[in-house]
Design a protein around this motif. Sequence first.
Motif, short mmCIF file in Angstrom:
data_model
loop_
_atom_site.label_atom_id
_atom_site.label_comp_id
_atom_site.label_asym_id
_atom_site.label_seq_id
_atom_site.Cartn_x
_atom_site.Cartn_y
_atom_site.Cartn_z
N LEU A 79 -8.09 -10.89 1.35
CA LEU A 79 -6.88 -10.16 0.99
C LEU A 79 -7.22 -9.16 -0.11
N TYR A 80 -6.56 -7.97 -0.04
CA TYR A 80 -6.79 -6.95 -1.05
C TYR A 80 -6.16 -7.39 -2.36
N ASN A 81 -6.85 -7.16 -3.44
CA ASN A 81 -6.37 -7.53 -4.76
C ASN A 81 -5.99 -6.26 -5.51
N TRP A 82 -4.70 -6.12 -5.85
CA TRP A 82 -4.20 -4.93 -6.53
C TRP A 82 -4.30 -5.06 -8.05
N THR A 83 -4.79 -6.16 -8.55
CA THR A 83 -4.87 -6.37 -10.00
C THR A 83 -5.86 -5.38 -10.61
N GLY A 84 -5.42 -4.75 -11.71
CA GLY A 84 -6.34 -3.87 -12.41
C GLY A 84 -5.66 -2.68 -13.06
N PHE A 85 -6.46 -1.93 -13.79
CA PHE A 85 -6.05 -0.77 -14.56
C PHE A 85 -6.17 0.48 -13.67
N TYR A 86 -5.28 1.44 -13.86
CA TYR A 86 -5.41 2.71 -13.14
C TYR A 86 -4.95 3.87 -14.02
N LEU A 87 -5.46 5.04 -13.69
CA LEU A 87 -5.19 6.28 -14.42
C LEU A 87 -5.12 7.39 -13.38
N GLY A 88 -4.13 8.27 -13.49
CA GLY A 88 -4.02 9.34 -12.51
C GLY A 88 -3.36 10.58 -13.10
N GLY A 89 -3.44 11.65 -12.36
CA GLY A 89 -2.84 12.89 -12.80
C GLY A 89 -2.45 13.76 -11.63
N ASN A 90 -1.63 14.76 -11.91
CA ASN A 90 -1.23 15.70 -10.88
C ASN A 90 -0.99 17.05 -11.52
N VAL A 91 -1.22 18.10 -10.76
CA VAL A 91 -0.99 19.46 -11.23
C VAL A 91 -0.58 20.32 -10.04
N GLY A 92 0.27 21.28 -10.31
CA GLY A 92 0.74 22.17 -9.24
C GLY A 92 1.34 23.43 -9.83
#
Length: 140
Positions: A37-50
Amino acid sequence: MRRFVIALLGATAMSGAALAADMPVKAPIIPPPPVLLYNWTGFYLGGNVGYGWGRNSDPDVSFVDGSSIGLAPYAAAGGNVIPNVQPKGVIGGGQIGYNWTLAPSVVVGLVADFQGSGMKSSETNSVTPSGFATSNQPMR
């Protein structure tokens, strides 16, 4: 004749052993591999520009409705018309967060999100109180 019978019995005995070697053997039962099974536990960082742009060329745009309350007659006569406004500029933002997988179909998490826009446009309106005439000058 006696030798013939002994040879025949010997041949029969050996042929029986040879047939026994060709019997099918049951293969051992191997259990299937476990489902991962996929484990979604964890840290994330993201960005967007337009980039964003727009246009307003409707001469009937005003901040108030068409009723005769307050500034409505002023706006209806052209005091609040903003034609030819064309905003444009950069838009963007970022996200940071952490998720926990509690069950195969349950994920909880915390997220911080910031979005912003640098879209700009300007317009100058001149109104004469006697006739409510307007003059629009774009500022670019």
